[in-house]
Design a protein around this motif. Sequence first.
Motif, PDB file in Angstrom:
ATOM      1  N   CYS A 156       0.863  -1.171   0.000  1.00  0.00           N
ATOM      2  CA  CYS A 156       0.000   0.000   0.000  1.00  0.00           C
ATOM      3  C   CYS A 156       0.899   1.220   0.000  1.00  0.00           C
ATOM      4  O   CYS A 156       1.928   1.247   0.692  1.00  0.00           O
ATOM      5  N   ASN A 157       0.505   2.231  -0.769  1.00  0.00           N
ATOM      6  CA  ASN A 157       1.230   3.492  -0.814  1.00  0.00           C
ATOM      7  C   ASN A 157       0.335   4.593  -0.280  1.00  0.00           C
ATOM      8  O   ASN A 157      -0.885   4.557  -0.461  1.00  0.00           O
ATOM      9  N   TYR A 158       0.963   5.563   0.383  1.00  0.00           N
ATOM     10  CA  TYR A 158       0.250   6.599   1.129  1.00  0.00           C
ATOM     11  C   TYR A 158       0.749   7.977   0.711  1.00  0.00           C
ATOM     12  O   TYR A 158       1.949   8.194   0.543  1.00  0.00           O
ATOM     13  N   ASP A 159      -0.200   8.917   0.602  1.00  0.00           N
ATOM     14  CA  ASP A 159       0.150  10.281   0.236  1.00  0.00           C
ATOM     15  C   ASP A 159      -0.700  11.262   1.021  1.00  0.00           C
ATOM     16  O   ASP A 159      -1.928  11.068   1.089  1.00  0.00           O
ATOM     17  N   PRO A 160      -0.118  12.286   1.580  1.00  0.00           N
ATOM     18  CA  PRO A 160       1.310  12.483   1.753  1.00  0.00           C
ATOM     19  C   PRO A 160       1.923  11.382   2.625  1.00  0.00           C
ATOM     20  O   PRO A 160       1.232  10.796   3.463  1.00  0.00           O
ATOM     21  N   PRO A 161       3.226  11.125   2.415  1.00  0.00           N
ATOM     22  CA  PRO A 161       3.894  10.097   3.219  1.00  0.00           C
ATOM     23  C   PRO A 161       4.050  10.540   4.665  1.00  0.00           C
ATOM     24  O   PRO A 161       3.847  11.704   4.992  1.00  0.00           O
ATOM     25  N   GLY A 162       4.427   9.597   5.499  1.00  0.00           N
ATOM     26  CA  GLY A 162       4.645   9.892   6.917  1.00  0.00           C
ATOM     27  C   GLY A 162       5.926   9.257   7.421  1.00  0.00           C
ATOM     28  O   GLY A 162       6.833   8.991   6.649  1.00  0.00           O
ATOM     29  N   ASN A 163       5.951   9.047   8.723  1.00  0.00           N
ATOM     30  CA  ASN A 163       7.088   8.415   9.396  1.00  0.00           C
ATOM     31  C   ASN A 163       8.372   9.233   9.290  1.00  0.00           C
ATOM     32  O   ASN A 163       9.424   8.712   8.961  1.00  0.00           O
ATOM     33  N   TYR A 164       8.269  10.517   9.601  1.00  0.00           N
ATOM     34  CA  TYR A 164       9.458  11.365   9.625  1.00  0.00           C
ATOM     35  C   TYR A 164      10.110  11.264  10.995  1.00  0.00           C
ATOM     36  O   TYR A 164       9.433  11.362  12.032  1.00  0.00           O
ATOM     37  N   ILE A 165      11.405  11.054  10.993  1.00  0.00           N
ATOM     38  CA  ILE A 165      12.158  10.893  12.241  1.00  0.00           C
ATOM     39  C   ILE A 165      11.945  12.102  13.130  1.00  0.00           C
ATOM     40  O   ILE A 165      12.047  13.248  12.695  1.00  0.00           O
ATOM     41  N   GLY A 166      11.633  11.822  14.384  1.00  0.00           N
ATOM     42  CA  GLY A 166      11.422  12.862  15.382  1.00  0.00           C
ATOM     43  C   GLY A 166      10.021  13.437  15.417  1.00  0.00           C
ATOM     44  O   GLY A 166       9.716  14.231  16.295  1.00  0.00           O
ATOM     45  N   GLU A 167       9.171  13.069  14.468  1.00  0.00           N
ATOM     46  CA  GLU A 167       7.801  13.566  14.446  1.00  0.00           C
ATOM     47  C   GLU A 167       6.832  12.484  14.885  1.00  0.00           C
ATOM     48  O   GLU A 167       6.984  11.323  14.533  1.00  0.00           O
ATOM     49  N   ARG A 168       5.829  12.898  15.660  1.00  0.00           N
ATOM     50  CA  ARG A 168       4.784  11.962  16.067  1.00  0.00           C
ATOM     51  C   ARG A 168       3.755  11.836  14.937  1.00  0.00           C
ATOM     52  O   ARG A 168       3.500  12.795  14.220  1.00  0.00           O
ATOM     53  N   PRO A 169       3.158  10.655  14.809  1.00  0.00           N
ATOM     54  CA  PRO A 169       2.188  10.469  13.726  1.00  0.00           C
ATOM     55  C   PRO A 169       0.899  11.266  13.902  1.00  0.00           C
ATOM     56  O   PRO A 169       0.238  11.609  12.926  1.00  0.00           O
ATOM     57  N   TYR A 170       0.533  11.557  15.151  1.00  0.00           N
ATOM     58  CA  TYR A 170      -0.695  12.298  15.416  1.00  0.00           C
ATOM     59  C   TYR A 170      -0.563  13.084  16.698  1.00  0.00           C
ATOM     60  O   TYR A 170       0.372  12.945  17.431  1.00  0.00           O
TER      61      TYR A 170
END
Length: 170
Positions: A156-170
């Motif tokens: 599965c592909n997601y846009d905009p992407p996520g999982n940036y180091i140091g950032e919380r998902p929500y």
Amino acid sequence: MQALPIFLLLLFATATISSNALTTRPPPTRLLSWRSQFLGPQNAARAALRMRPLVWDPRLERYARWYASQRRNDCQLVHSNGPYGENIFWGSGVGWMPAQAAAAWVEERKWYRYSSNSCAGDNVCGHYTQIVWRETRRIGCASVTCIGGKGVFMTCNYDPPGNYIGERPY
């Protein structure tokens, strides 16, 4: 009592036939159900956090189909390193359905620790955090049965992407 074994046999046969027939995209008559299997568990995880549901995007589906076809020969769990967020799944043999891949990714919720924004122990939880990444809005997925009976590969592909180091998902 006789109806139960026959029902289970038919259920198993249906799952096997569906998986064998599924290459990169199911026939149009099964398309909605196929998409729903990918979307259902993932949107349930987002709903549990009061997030907007992901919506199916044909452009992301085309990308996922293109990449899944690249994995058809070897079935290796290798990311595409493309412009989107991505979850990948491999199951040995046939009979794997999209809902099983999505449920496996969502199950990683038990390892995610919001307070430290990390996975507990040496466990993986990045599939889950991509699913619940607040800014992500669109999804497209694909599945292939790998050549030579090597299993089933799904992405599965997601846009905009996520999982940036140091950032919380929500």
